[in-house]
Design a protein around this motif. Structure first.
Motif, PDB file in Angstrom:
ATOM      1  N   THR A  54       1.032  -1.290  -0.145  1.00 41.65           N
ATOM      2  CA  THR A  54       0.046   0.068  -0.013  1.00 41.65           C
ATOM      3  C   THR A  54       0.707   1.309   0.027  1.00 41.65           C
ATOM      4  O   THR A  54       0.550   2.301  -0.861  1.00 41.65           O
ATOM      5  CB  THR A  54      -0.687   0.127   1.367  1.00 41.65           C
ATOM      6  OG1 THR A  54      -1.845  -1.174   1.022  1.00 41.65           O
ATOM      7  CG2 THR A  54      -1.920   1.061   1.160  1.00 41.65           C
ATOM      8  N   ARG A  55       2.005   1.171   0.714  1.00 47.43           N
ATOM      9  CA  ARG A  55       2.792   2.385   0.809  1.00 47.43           C
ATOM     10  C   ARG A  55       3.584   2.512  -0.543  1.00 47.43           C
ATOM     11  O   ARG A  55       3.996   3.627  -1.032  1.00 47.43           O
ATOM     12  CB  ARG A  55       3.906   2.060   1.724  1.00 47.43           C
ATOM     13  CG  ARG A  55       3.339   2.446   3.303  1.00 47.43           C
ATOM     14  CD  ARG A  55       4.666   2.220   4.325  1.00 47.43           C
ATOM     15  NE  ARG A  55       4.014   2.485   5.620  1.00 47.43           N
ATOM     16  CZ  ARG A  55       3.927   3.457   6.345  1.00 47.43           C
ATOM     17  NH1 ARG A  55       4.228   4.699   5.669  1.00 47.43           N
ATOM     18  NH2 ARG A  55       3.408   3.628   7.609  1.00 47.43           N
ATOM     19  N   ILE A  84      -1.058   7.418  -4.949  1.00 51.94           N
ATOM     20  CA  ILE A  84      -2.628   6.894  -4.521  1.00 51.94           C
ATOM     21  C   ILE A  84      -2.531   7.293  -3.058  1.00 51.94           C
ATOM     22  O   ILE A  84      -1.584   6.783  -2.264  1.00 51.94           O
ATOM     23  CB  ILE A  84      -2.581   5.214  -4.944  1.00 51.94           C
ATOM     24  CG1 ILE A  84      -2.728   5.011  -6.300  1.00 51.94           C
ATOM     25  CG2 ILE A  84      -3.737   4.585  -3.948  1.00 51.94           C
ATOM     26  CD1 ILE A  84      -3.554   5.623  -7.023  1.00 51.94           C
ATOM     27  N   ASP A  85      -3.630   7.706  -2.620  1.00 49.53           N
ATOM     28  CA  ASP A  85      -3.623   8.204  -1.275  1.00 49.53           C
ATOM     29  C   ASP A  85      -4.806   7.711  -0.566  1.00 49.53           C
ATOM     30  O   ASP A  85      -5.317   7.869   0.562  1.00 49.53           O
ATOM     31  CB  ASP A  85      -3.263   9.698  -0.825  1.00 49.53           C
ATOM     32  CG  ASP A  85      -4.308  10.485  -1.582  1.00 49.53           C
ATOM     33  OD1 ASP A  85      -5.577   9.972  -1.781  1.00 49.53           O
ATOM     34  OD2 ASP A  85      -4.050  11.821  -1.411  1.00 49.53           O
ATOM     35  N   ARG A  86      -5.868   7.093  -1.408  1.00 52.07           N
ATOM     36  CA  ARG A  86      -7.064   6.431  -0.996  1.00 52.07           C
ATOM     37  C   ARG A  86      -7.081   5.013  -1.475  1.00 52.07           C
ATOM     38  O   ARG A  86      -7.232   4.859  -2.554  1.00 52.07           O
ATOM     39  CB  ARG A  86      -8.299   7.278  -1.340  1.00 52.07           C
ATOM     40  CG  ARG A  86      -8.029   8.704  -0.817  1.00 52.07           C
ATOM     41  CD  ARG A  86      -8.434   9.491  -2.040  1.00 52.07           C
ATOM     42  NE  ARG A  86      -7.979  10.954  -1.738  1.00 52.07           N
ATOM     43  CZ  ARG A  86      -8.984  11.968  -1.330  1.00 52.07           C
ATOM     44  NH1 ARG A  86      -9.912  11.639  -1.494  1.00 52.07           N
ATOM     45  NH2 ARG A  86      -8.620  13.156  -1.108  1.00 52.07           N
ATOM     46  N   VAL A  87      -7.287   4.039  -0.505  1.00 53.89           N
ATOM     47  CA  VAL A  87      -7.349   2.666  -0.977  1.00 53.89           C
ATOM     48  C   VAL A  87      -8.554   1.943  -0.190  1.00 53.89           C
ATOM     49  O   VAL A  87      -8.930   2.202   0.975  1.00 53.89           O
ATOM     50  CB  VAL A  87      -5.847   1.886  -0.584  1.00 53.89           C
ATOM     51  CG1 VAL A  87      -5.991   0.214  -0.664  1.00 53.89           C
ATOM     52  CG2 VAL A  87      -4.702   2.557  -1.117  1.00 53.89           C
ATOM     53  N   VAL A  90      -0.380   8.762   5.611  1.00 56.61           N
ATOM     54  CA  VAL A  90       0.165   8.358   4.323  1.00 56.61           C
ATOM     55  C   VAL A  90      -0.908   8.160   3.365  1.00 56.61           C
ATOM     56  O   VAL A  90      -0.754   8.709   2.181  1.00 56.61           O
ATOM     57  CB  VAL A  90       1.110   7.007   4.396  1.00 56.61           C
ATOM     58  CG1 VAL A  90       1.680   6.614   3.126  1.00 56.61           C
ATOM     59  CG2 VAL A  90       2.343   7.337   5.220  1.00 56.61           C
ATOM     60  N   ALA A  91      -2.040   7.584   3.935  1.00 56.09           N
ATOM     61  CA  ALA A  91      -3.316   7.083   3.041  1.00 56.09           C
ATOM     62  C   ALA A  91      -4.281   6.839   3.980  1.00 56.09           C
ATOM     63  O   ALA A  91      -4.244   6.609   5.152  1.00 56.09           O
ATOM     64  CB  ALA A  91      -2.953   5.863   2.097  1.00 56.09           C
TER      65      ALA A  91
END
Length: 265
Positions: free
Chosen positions: A93-94, A101-104, A129-130
């Motif tokens: 994810t990082r 990408i900052d929304r998962v 970070v997200a």
């Protein structure tokens, strides 16, 4: 848009304009005598790719092996240690954040992953970070699932059976549906899950000899299509909500006033 099908130049416009990624996660574990070990990750990928295509977001490859040691007694079940799973999901994810990408949204189809995905999301949010959130498909449509199936069952039951009938019907052993029901625990009310207020089980086999719960004979492809469409609709709404929100509003709220140390001389 499926990430792995694209070339890197083809992804340029997306990462320049969008910041949402959909990550499907499941497991490779027993689902009784009637469903494939791939059940969870097949459901996760089908929902994630469909919702991402409808809403115009990026979908990553699927994580096929999750936290499944509670199914270890059954042939073929694979799992990873919970700590390793958390670290792995956090790491990739990082990696996505490096590309903007900052929304998962973790599109999850395995109960054993839930608490660990929540912990990863907490870590990423703490570091600002997200914003990563876990989504479990059946929890998005609980009333519909309850209406469709009298004896649902949380594992290998009619809801999962119907879903696989819809998305990969050739993998359902329809001649084993009655064996699945009769060799498992079809009515959860007849189970003995608690003793004097304590949960007395750790593994699936403690509650069901063939690894499944619920009445699988209640599943049909038509019901599978109905719950697939309803869950996809909910997922699209979630993705749009995440996309529309300001990143700062998704982060942790500040400490209440007075701020720690604010009155120290």
């Amino acid at each position: 848009m499926y990430l792995a099908d694209k070339t890197w130049p083809e992804l340029g416009d997306y990462v320049a304009e969008e910041s949402v990624a959909v990550v499907p996660l499941g497991s490779t574990e027993q689902h009784g005598p009637h469903l494939p070990l791939a059940t969870d990750h097949l459901i996760a990928e089908a929902l994630a790719r469909e919702a991402a295509d409808r809403a115009g977001y990026l979908c990553t490859p699927t994580i096929n092996i999750g936290v499944s040691p509670h199914h270890k007694q059954f042939h073929g079940t694979m799992w990873v240690d919970a700590r390793v799973f958390r670290d792995y999901v956090e790491s990739f994810t990082r990696n996505l954040t490096y590309h903007g990408i900052d929304r998962v949204v973790y599109v999850n189809a395995h109960g054993g992953n839930m608490q660990h995905l929540r912990e990863v999301g907490r870590r990423l949010r703490q570091d600002e970070v997200a914003f990563a959130v876990e989504w479990m498909w059946d929890e998005s449509i609980p009333d519909l699932v309850s209406d469709l199936f009298e004896h649902n069952g949380p594992h290998g039951g009619p809801k999962e059976t119907a879903m696989i009938m819809h998305i990969a019907g050739e993998l359902v052993r329809t001649d084993q549906l009655e064996n699945a029901r009769d060799g498992g625990l079809s009515n959860l009310g007849e189970g003995n899950f608690m003793i004097h207020g304590a949960r007395n089980y750790y593994d699936a086999i403690d509650n069901t000899e063939n690894g499944v719960l619920g009445d699988q004979t209640d599943a049909t492809p038509e019901k599978g299509e109905q719950i697939f469409e309803a869950a996809t609709e909910q997922l699209v709404k979630l993705l749009d909500w995440v996309d529309d929100a300001r990143f700062s509003d998704l982060m942790a709220k500040p400490h209440v006033d007075p701020q720690p140390g604010s009155r120290r001389g």
